[in-house]
Design an enzyme around this catalytic site. Structure first.
Site, short mmCIF file in Angstrom:
data_model
loop_
_atom_site.label_atom_id
_atom_site.label_comp_id
_atom_site.label_asym_id
_atom_site.label_seq_id
_atom_site.Cartn_x
_atom_site.Cartn_y
_atom_site.Cartn_z
N GLU A 260 5.01 -17.29 -30.19
CA GLU A 260 5.68 -18.37 -30.93
C GLU A 260 4.59 -19.16 -31.62
OE1 GLU A 260 8.95 -18.85 -31.02
OE2 GLU A 260 9.63 -17.51 -29.44
N CYS A 294 6.26 -27.22 -35.07
CA CYS A 294 6.11 -25.90 -35.69
C CYS A 294 7.14 -25.73 -36.80
CB CYS A 294 6.24 -24.81 -34.64
SG CYS A 294 7.73 -24.94 -33.66
P1 NAD Z 1 -3.50 -24.06 -30.11
O1 NAD Z 1 -3.37 -22.68 -30.63
O2 NAD Z 1 -4.77 -24.77 -30.36
O3 NAD Z 1 -3.29 -24.06 -28.52
C1 NAD Z 1 -2.09 -23.62 -27.93
C2 NAD Z 1 -2.37 -23.16 -26.52
O4 NAD Z 1 -3.10 -21.93 -26.55
C3 NAD Z 1 -3.23 -24.12 -25.69
O5 NAD Z 1 -2.73 -24.13 -24.37
C4 NAD Z 1 -4.62 -23.49 -25.75
O6 NAD Z 1 -5.45 -23.83 -24.67
C5 NAD Z 1 -4.26 -22.01 -25.74
N1 NAD Z 1 -5.23 -21.11 -26.36
C6 NAD Z 1 -5.90 -21.30 -27.53
N2 NAD Z 1 -6.62 -20.20 -27.82
C7 NAD Z 1 -6.42 -19.31 -26.83
C8 NAD Z 1 -6.89 -18.00 -26.59
N3 NAD Z 1 -7.72 -17.39 -27.43
N4 NAD Z 1 -6.46 -17.34 -25.47
C9 NAD Z 1 -5.59 -17.94 -24.62
N5 NAD Z 1 -5.13 -19.20 -24.80
C10 NAD Z 1 -5.53 -19.87 -25.90
O7 NAD Z 1 -2.26 -24.89 -30.69
P2 NAD Z 1 -1.95 -26.46 -30.62
O8 NAD Z 1 -2.88 -27.18 -31.54
O9 NAD Z 1 -1.84 -26.91 -29.21
O10 NAD Z 1 -0.47 -26.50 -31.23
C11 NAD Z 1 -0.19 -26.48 -32.59
C12 NAD Z 1 0.19 -25.10 -33.07
O11 NAD Z 1 1.22 -24.55 -32.26
C13 NAD Z 1 0.75 -25.10 -34.49
O12 NAD Z 1 0.25 -24.00 -35.20
C14 NAD Z 1 2.25 -24.98 -34.26
O13 NAD Z 1 2.96 -24.46 -35.37
C15 NAD Z 1 2.29 -24.07 -33.09
N6 NAD Z 1 3.55 -24.17 -32.37
C16 NAD Z 1 4.45 -23.15 -32.50
C17 NAD Z 1 5.68 -23.24 -31.87
C18 NAD Z 1 6.69 -22.15 -32.02
O14 NAD Z 1 7.64 -22.12 -31.23
N7 NAD Z 1 6.57 -21.24 -32.98
C19 NAD Z 1 6.00 -24.36 -31.09
C20 NAD Z 1 5.05 -25.36 -30.96
C21 NAD Z 1 3.83 -25.26 -31.61
#
Ligand code: NAD
Length: 506
Positions: A260, A294
């Site tokens: 997601e 998102c």
């Molecule tokens: P992020 O990608 O920085 O982090 C999200 C999560 O992933 C965190 O828990 C982080 O620690 C973990 N993470 C990051 N890199 C990783 C890796 N390589 N391996 C494993 N875990 C990892 O995102 P954010 O800044 O917290 O949130 C914003 C983003 O999330 C935006 O792009 C938004 O569109 C997206 N988002 C999508 C949805 C959806 O349902 N499509 C919902 C909410 C947020």
């Protein structure tokens, strides 16, 4: 001092949730409130060895939980929903304090948790498969759905509790224990949810230990979870960059991925649109959650015949919106999560200026302490290019004129993400075209409502670089189970399918 009020209110909310202060003080991961930048907690981090230990415990819990009848598993989720109802106000307050959401949106996020629990309780009696006609006499062919194993959940900061519950409520009724790696920016809400869940487990009585575990830390802890062979399903919510890394690692070990990821969502306002309705739809979708959903509306395509009517009204709405402390119920736009988010916004606005765009708003404001507050920006673009093609997680709305609907739909689809989209129109042909095969290529395509604010009954997720995953309602539950096709021969002969003959004699 304003800086100390968020810390004190966090303590009060955690106390009300029955939290031991030792659980959120003295650790190495600091939690900050985006309201004023103050430190509101310091939690202990999980080590990589701790992730491995947790995966082992989840695998053990799975062996017992999958054998518990699904409606009984639903009873645990029912109790959890009851606990959430009782804790709603305090948990919502914590969401505001740790993620900066306005009061109403924070309460809505907890309500979403309650809603998905209700959905999952019903689901626990509906995990059914098909019976399929078989070509062989005296045979029966059917599908059965089985629990799949521990489900890892990696979540983003902007929905610090709802995303976990969409996954966890379904996974638990499907027979899968959960392991949650919340955002490193929102560890307190995660620990609070875990404490609420444990109250439900206690009331349930005979659940195996470790049905839900929280793993605190940054991406390396997420990566350790992704690498663990004992975790066959990972639901990962966050940026497309994260999903690209996680998706490839899961593919390498043939694990199930529910991805997601980012969105770059559009709305089309056609000549027949009800502009009053469109204005309200745009305002919530573009400025709500300070542009940090998102599904936030980021690209607006307005027909040239109504552009000059809509734009002044939109600018007026932007100029009048209440920005500030999200704890104040009158405020509609709270803070950005941190300085990093502001740098992204500044960069995008700078890029747009370089392309000759006209920018309204977009300035930084001083509100409380180190909190990052901005005026949401409207950016009138000359063409579909530059920062408009990427997701910037901030309240920037790019606006463009269009001439014909096909062109607008092509623009809607001309980005790498495919999460959400919408059209405002009173023309049946336009509405149907937008949701047709030839229309929007997104996982969500709405008519006369904005692209954000989904309800849990539908499957939630998007296509292309949004990752293709689906969560919450409809038949999303199937991703948390494995399917077995069973063919049963109740006759005395052994006919082979496709008329194949394999006679080994008597
Ligand atoms: P992020 O990608 O920085 O982090 C999200 C999560 O992933 C965190 O828990 C982080 O620690 C973990 N993470 C990051 N890199 C990783 C890796 N390589 N391996 C494993 N875990 C990892 O995102 P954010 O800044 O917290 O949130 C914003 C983003 O999330 C935006 O792009 C938004 O569109 C997206 N988002 C999508 C949805 C959806 O349902 N499509 C919902 C909410 C947020």
């Amino acid at each position: 001092m304003t800086a100390s009020t968020t810390a004190a209110e966090t303590r009060a909310a955690l106390d009300a949730l029955g939290f031991d202060p030792a659980a959120y003080t003295g650790g190495s991961l600091a939690a900050h409130s985006p309201i004023d930048g103050a430190k509101i907690g310091a939690v202990r981090e999980t080590s990589v060895a701790g992730v491995e230990e947790a995966a082992g415990k989840a695998a053990e819990a799975f062996r017992a939980w999958r054998l518990v009848p699904a409606p009984r598993r639903g009873e645990l989720v029912r109790l959890f929903g009851e606990e959430l109802r009782a804790s709603k106000a305090h948990l919502a307050a914590l969401v505001t304090l740790e993620a900066g959401k306005i009061v109403s949106e924070a309460a809505g996020e907890v309500q979403e948790m309650i809603d998905i629990c209700d959905f999952a309780i019903g689901l626990s009696r509906q995990l059914y498969g098909l019976t399929i006609a078989t070509e062989r006499p005296e045979h029966r062919m059917m599908e059965s759905w089985r629990a799949a194993g521990p489900c890892g959940i990696i979540s983003a900061f902007n929905f610090p509790v709802a995303v976990w519950s969409w996954n966890a409520a379904l996974a638990l009724v499907c027979g899968d224990p959960v392991l949650w790696k919340p955002s490193e920016k929102t560890p307190l809400t995660a620990l609070a949810v875990q404490a609420i869940f444990e109250r439900a487990v206690k009331r349930f009585g005979d659940a195996p230990d470790n049905l839900s575990q929280v793993l605190i830390g940054g991406r390396e802890i997420g990566a350790a979870l992704v690498a663990d062979e004992r975790v066959p399903i990972i639901s990962a919510t966050g940026s497309t960059a994260m999903g690209r890394d996680v998706g490839q690692k899961l593919a390498a070990r043939f694990a199930k991925a529910i991805l997601e990821l980012g969105g770059n969502n559009a709305m089309i306002v056609t000549p027949s649109a009800d502009l009053d309705l469109a204005l309200r739809g745009i305002a919530f979708a573009a400025m709500g959650t300070a542009g940090q959903r998102c599904t936030t509306l980021r690209r607006l395509f307005v027909h040239e015949s109504v552009y000059d009517q809509l734009l002044p009204r939109l600018k007026k709405a932007y100029a009048g919106v209440a920005i500030g402390d999200p704890r104040d119920a009158r405020v509609l736009v709270g803070p950005l999560i941190d300085e990093h988010a502001w740098h992204g916004m500044e960069r995008a606005l700078g890029d747009a200026t370089g392309l000759g765009a006209r920018i309204h708003g977009g300035q930084r404001r001083e509100v409380i302490g180190e909190g990052v507050y901005v005026d949401p920006a409207i950016v009138e673009m000359k063409s579909h290019e530059g920062p408009m093609l990427r997701e910037t997680f901030a309240p920037i709305l790019y606006v463009m004129r269009y001439r014909d609907l096909e062109e607008a739909v092509a623009l809607n689809n001309a980005v790498s993400a495919g999460l959400s989209s919408s059209i405002f129109t009173n023309d049946l042909r336009e509405a149907e075209y937008f949701v047709s095969e030839a229309g929007s290529d997104c996982g969500i395509a709405n008519v006369n409502i904005g692209p954000s604010g989904a309800e849990i009954g539908g499957a939630f997720g998007g296509e292309k670089e949004t990752g293709g995953g689906r969560e919450a309602g409809s038949d999303s539950w199937k991703a948390y189970m494995r399917r077995a096709t069973n063919t049963v021969n109740y006759g005395r002969t052994l006919p082979l399918a496709q008329g194949v003959s394999f006679d080994i004699g008597d």
